[in-house]
Scaffold this active site. Structure first.
Site, PDB file in Angstrom:
ATOM      1  N   HIS A 133       0.932  -1.271   0.176  1.00 49.68           N
ATOM      2  CA  HIS A 133       0.073   0.106   0.036  1.00 49.68           C
ATOM      3  C   HIS A 133       0.951   1.295  -0.035  1.00 49.68           C
ATOM      4  O   HIS A 133       1.513   1.416  -0.942  1.00 49.68           O
ATOM      5  CB  HIS A 133      -0.848  -0.187   1.037  1.00 49.68           C
ATOM      6  CG  HIS A 133      -2.010   0.740   1.422  1.00 49.68           C
ATOM      7  ND1 HIS A 133      -2.394   1.604   0.183  1.00 49.68           N
ATOM      8  CD2 HIS A 133      -2.801   1.124   2.339  1.00 49.68           C
ATOM      9  CE1 HIS A 133      -3.497   2.346   0.549  1.00 49.68           C
ATOM     10  NE2 HIS A 133      -3.863   2.091   1.998  1.00 49.68           N
ATOM     11  N   HIS A 156      -2.464  -2.114  -9.834  1.00 53.91           N
ATOM     12  CA  HIS A 156      -3.343  -1.668  -8.965  1.00 53.91           C
ATOM     13  C   HIS A 156      -4.711  -2.437  -8.785  1.00 53.91           C
ATOM     14  O   HIS A 156      -4.969  -3.131  -9.891  1.00 53.91           O
ATOM     15  CB  HIS A 156      -3.716  -0.327  -9.208  1.00 53.91           C
ATOM     16  CG  HIS A 156      -4.218   0.622  -8.222  1.00 53.91           C
ATOM     17  ND1 HIS A 156      -5.748   0.604  -7.926  1.00 53.91           N
ATOM     18  CD2 HIS A 156      -3.872   1.458  -7.462  1.00 53.91           C
ATOM     19  CE1 HIS A 156      -5.756   1.197  -6.794  1.00 53.91           C
ATOM     20  NE2 HIS A 156      -4.675   1.750  -6.642  1.00 53.91           N
ATOM     21  N   ASP A 185       2.476   5.549  -6.673  1.00 55.00           N
ATOM     22  CA  ASP A 185       3.925   5.272  -5.913  1.00 55.00           C
ATOM     23  C   ASP A 185       5.044   5.397  -6.845  1.00 55.00           C
ATOM     24  O   ASP A 185       6.196   5.283  -6.283  1.00 55.00           O
ATOM     25  CB  ASP A 185       3.767   4.262  -5.110  1.00 55.00           C
ATOM     26  CG  ASP A 185       2.944   4.380  -3.913  1.00 55.00           C
ATOM     27  OD1 ASP A 185       2.783   5.518  -3.325  1.00 55.00           O
ATOM     28  OD2 ASP A 185       2.319   3.565  -3.816  1.00 55.00           O
TER      29      ASP A 185
HETATM   30  N1  CMC Z   1       4.908  -6.498 -10.288  1.00 57.24           N
HETATM   31  C1  CMC Z   1       4.752  -7.800 -10.784  1.00 57.24           C
HETATM   32  N2  CMC Z   1       3.844  -8.719 -10.980  1.00 57.24           N
HETATM   33  C2  CMC Z   1       2.602  -7.956 -10.559  1.00 57.24           C
HETATM   34  C3  CMC Z   1       2.522  -6.574  -9.834  1.00 57.24           C
HETATM   35  C4  CMC Z   1       3.832  -6.181  -9.955  1.00 57.24           C
HETATM   36  N3  CMC Z   1       3.946  -4.807  -9.236  1.00 57.24           N
HETATM   37  N4  CMC Z   1       1.414  -6.417  -9.425  1.00 57.24           N
HETATM   38  C5  CMC Z   1       0.504  -7.444  -9.712  1.00 57.24           C
HETATM   39  N5  CMC Z   1       1.381  -8.295 -10.724  1.00 57.24           N
HETATM   40  C6  CMC Z   1       0.824  -9.539 -11.053  1.00 57.24           C
HETATM   41  C7  CMC Z   1       0.500 -10.653 -10.010  1.00 57.24           C
HETATM   42  O1  CMC Z   1       1.689 -11.521  -9.628  1.00 57.24           O
HETATM   43  C8  CMC Z   1      -0.588 -11.502 -10.986  1.00 57.24           C
HETATM   44  O2  CMC Z   1       0.043 -12.359 -11.577  1.00 57.24           O
HETATM   45  P1  CMC Z   1      -0.478 -13.712 -11.842  1.00 57.24           P
HETATM   46  O3  CMC Z   1      -2.088 -13.480 -12.317  1.00 57.24           O
HETATM   47  O4  CMC Z   1       0.203 -14.314 -12.776  1.00 57.24           O
HETATM   48  O5  CMC Z   1      -0.621 -14.457 -10.572  1.00 57.24           O
HETATM   49  C9  CMC Z   1      -1.471 -10.542 -11.386  1.00 57.24           C
HETATM   50  O6  CMC Z   1      -0.306  -9.411 -11.607  1.00 57.24           O
HETATM   51  C10 CMC Z   1      -2.630  -9.656 -10.751  1.00 57.24           C
HETATM   52  O7  CMC Z   1      -2.006  -9.146  -9.574  1.00 57.24           O
HETATM   53  P2  CMC Z   1      -2.842  -9.436  -8.006  1.00 57.24           P
HETATM   54  O8  CMC Z   1      -1.599  -9.500  -6.910  1.00 57.24           O
HETATM   55  O9  CMC Z   1      -3.712 -10.221  -7.970  1.00 57.24           O
HETATM   56  O10 CMC Z   1      -3.346  -7.957  -7.987  1.00 57.24           O
HETATM   57  P3  CMC Z   1      -4.058  -7.255  -6.727  1.00 57.24           P
HETATM   58  O11 CMC Z   1      -5.143  -6.289  -7.155  1.00 57.24           O
HETATM   59  O12 CMC Z   1      -4.478  -7.944  -5.762  1.00 57.24           O
HETATM   60  O13 CMC Z   1      -2.926  -6.327  -6.019  1.00 57.24           O
HETATM   61  C11 CMC Z   1      -1.145  -4.582  -5.990  1.00 57.24           C
HETATM   62  C12 CMC Z   1      -2.534  -5.108  -6.478  1.00 57.24           C
HETATM   63  C13 CMC Z   1      -1.239  -3.081  -6.020  1.00 57.24           C
HETATM   64  C14 CMC Z   1      -1.148  -5.032  -4.370  1.00 57.24           C
HETATM   65  C15 CMC Z   1      -0.186  -5.345  -6.703  1.00 57.24           C
HETATM   66  O14 CMC Z   1      -0.226  -4.788  -8.176  1.00 57.24           O
HETATM   67  C16 CMC Z   1       1.055  -4.852  -6.149  1.00 57.24           C
HETATM   68  O15 CMC Z   1       1.427  -5.869  -5.490  1.00 57.24           O
HETATM   69  N6  CMC Z   1       1.918  -3.850  -6.630  1.00 57.24           N
HETATM   70  C17 CMC Z   1       3.211  -3.471  -6.222  1.00 57.24           C
HETATM   71  C18 CMC Z   1       3.194  -2.761  -4.687  1.00 57.24           C
HETATM   72  C19 CMC Z   1       2.516  -1.442  -5.175  1.00 57.24           C
HETATM   73  O16 CMC Z   1       3.003  -0.705  -6.037  1.00 57.24           O
HETATM   74  N7  CMC Z   1       1.529  -0.894  -4.558  1.00 57.24           N
HETATM   75  C20 CMC Z   1       0.772   0.514  -4.674  1.00 57.24           C
HETATM   76  C21 CMC Z   1      -0.355   0.475  -4.875  1.00 57.24           C
HETATM   77  S1  CMC Z   1      -1.021   2.113  -5.392  1.00 57.24           S
HETATM   78  C22 CMC Z   1      -1.065   3.194  -4.024  1.00 57.24           C
HETATM   79  C23 CMC Z   1      -1.634   2.434  -2.890  1.00 57.24           C
HETATM   80  O17 CMC Z   1      -2.443   1.964  -2.838  1.00 57.24           O
HETATM   81  O18 CMC Z   1      -0.951   2.801  -1.694  1.00 57.24           O
END
Ligand code: CMC
Length: 427
Positions: free
Chosen positions: A267, A306, A362
């Site tokens: 987050h 996201h 971010d």
């Molecule tokens: N790098 C590599 N792969 C990713 C990333 C990433 N940053 N984000 C998602 N994926 C992949 C994930 O592994 C999954 O792949 P698969 O379908 O093969 O298993 C697919 O994309 C879908 O991801 P998810 O984890 O199911 O998506 P989510 O909606 O549960 O998670 C998230 C959203 C923001 C937690 C995630 O994208 C993430 O961890 N990003 C990196 C951390 C980040 O930048 N966070 C800030 C978010 S914006 C500001 C805030 O909210 O504070």
């Protein structure tokens, strides 16, 4: 009934009709669907609330596919360009932009609540020199509740308003004090002649000069960043605030929960993680290897992806532009080149394209924070200060919403059932 959902339970052959309202069915309506007399009724299983609405809200609208973000109906691009952070805070809290008299009065209120009780300063002094600023911030926000015991009376709108003003006013002071503590520098008291953001910069960076004069372009950049972070509907930290707030605890305790949730690297902690990632990559030449590691699942590309945006995060677009303004003053952050190249390669790569992973808020914000001379551990504190009006607007909406109940999700129990206790000598 036209807006309805027909369900056949193939376990029993019985048919049900559930009302659809605002594109949702009420999860509680599923309870009537039972397989036998002992069955407590059908429920949904939704870890991480990926498809569950927990509230009705009139504060922030997001269309993740189109990359749209609006506060109370006003597009984020217009607010970032034309308004101030306190104006946006007023909008989030009251639903309408203030007129001049309302804004003047609101700015006066906030300005004159910026001081902290001296005991709170001593409380912060008690932390070790290397304590993480977010840990200190979370604890000191929580400690505020002990200074304002009347805050527990959340049913009184005047009491609620007092705490809202105090929290928005005191967050920058807390943020600055934890920073100065970490630096081993004397704490700087608020200067009520300065604007919200200029005062914050003064409390952070003032040394022996009688009046700290921040560059107005940097003050503007900070205002924009705070506006972009001010609310984001039901994200992890807002959900934490609402969940804790649903127990009817005072707002300081609820907001402290929000700070805790924001601290996490998935987050608000992502901005700090992005900067550390860029430093580790070190040079554009190392990007292909890094991307290969991400695709092999060894790590994440922080600042990408996201839950809601499956398109460019509109906040990232605005921040990218703000980078140029800040770098005009501070000189270009050398990590910018790595970030730009990383973005370019990722956006062309099938792994990221297929999963609709774009830069989020971010990805670039850390570069600005670093150019403003914040250490990475402070980045999420800035996010928390910006998010405070949003948390409070959501909390305020929650406590006035007759539909709301104490947050209490169900579970699917997977453990053992009724067993005989075994004395320790027989285990
Ligand atoms: N790098 C590599 N792969 C990713 C990333 C990433 N940053 N984000 C998602 N994926 C992949 C994930 O592994 C999954 O792949 P698969 O379908 O093969 O298993 C697919 O994309 C879908 O991801 P998810 O984890 O199911 O998506 P989510 O909606 O549960 O998670 C998230 C959203 C923001 C937690 C995630 O994208 C993430 O961890 N990003 C990196 C951390 C980040 O930048 N966070 C800030 C978010 S914006 C500001 C805030 O909210 O504070």
């Amino acid at each position: 009934m036209t807006d309805s959902l027909s369900i056949r339970d193939n376990r029993t052959g019985r048919d049900y009709e559930l009302e659809i309202s605002d594109g949702t069915i009420r999860a509680a309506d599923l309870k009537q669907i039972t397989a036998n007399e002992d069955d407590p009724g059908l429920a949904t299983y939704d870890p991480g609330f990926v498809n569950t609405a927990s509230c009705r809200s009139a504060i922030t609208y997001i269309d993740g596919d189109a990359g749209v973000l609006e506060y109370r109906g006003y597009p984020i691009e217009q607010l970032a360009e034309q308004s101030s952070f306190l104006e946006v805070a007023y909008l989030l809290l009251h639903g309408e932009l203030p007129n001049q008299a309302e804004l003047d009065s609101w700015m006066h209120e906030v300005t004159f609540h910026t001081f902290l009780h001296e005991n709170l300063k001593q409380f912060i002094e008690g932390f070790r020199y290397d304590a993480h600023p977010m840990g200190m911030l979370m604890a000191s926000v929580s400690a505020l509740s002990t200074f304002y015991p009347d805050a527990a009376n959340i049913a009184d709108p005047n009491v609620r308003q007092d705490q809202i003003t105090r929290l928005i006013a005191k967050m920058p002071t807390l943020g600055a004090f934890v920073y100065r503590h970490q630096q081993g520098k004397p704490y700087v008291y608020p200067d009520n002649r300065l604007s919200y953001s200029a005062n914050f910069l003064a409390m952070l960076f003032k040394m022996s000069e009688p009046t700290y004069q921040p560059d107005p372009r940097l003050v503007k950049a900070l205002e924009v960043l705070l506006i972009l972070h001010a609310d984001h509907e039901q994200n992890c930290s807002t959900n934490a605030v609402r969940s804790v707030g649903s127990s009817q605890v005072d707002p300081y305790s609820a907001i402290a929960a929000g700070v805790g949730a924001l601290y996490g690297p998935l987050h608000g902690g992502a901005n700090e993680a992005v900067l550390r990632m860029l430093r580790r990559i070190g040079s554009p030449d190392n990007i292909p290897d890094f991307i290969t590691g991400v695709k092999e699942g060894k790590e994440k590309l922080m600042g990408f992806g996201h839950r809601v945006y499956k398109n460019y995060d509109p906040r990232a677009t605005i921040i990218k532009k703000a980078c140029d303004d800040v770098f005009d003053v501070t000189g270009v952050n050398p990590l910018l080149k790595i970030a730009q190249e990383l973005e370019k390669i990722a956006l062309e790569d099938e792994y990221f394209v297929k999963r609709k992973l774009y830069p989020n808020v971010d990805f670039y914000s850390g570069l600005i924070y670093e150019a403003l001379e914040f250490p990475p551990e402070m980045f999420t504190v800035l996010f928390a200060i910006g998010r405070t009006p949003g948390w409070l607007a959501q909390w305020s909406e929650l406590v006035q919403d007759k539909d709301q109940k104490i947050a209490r999700p169900k579970q699917i129990y997977t453990g053992a059932r009724t067993r005989e206790f075994v004395p320790i000598y027989r285990r």
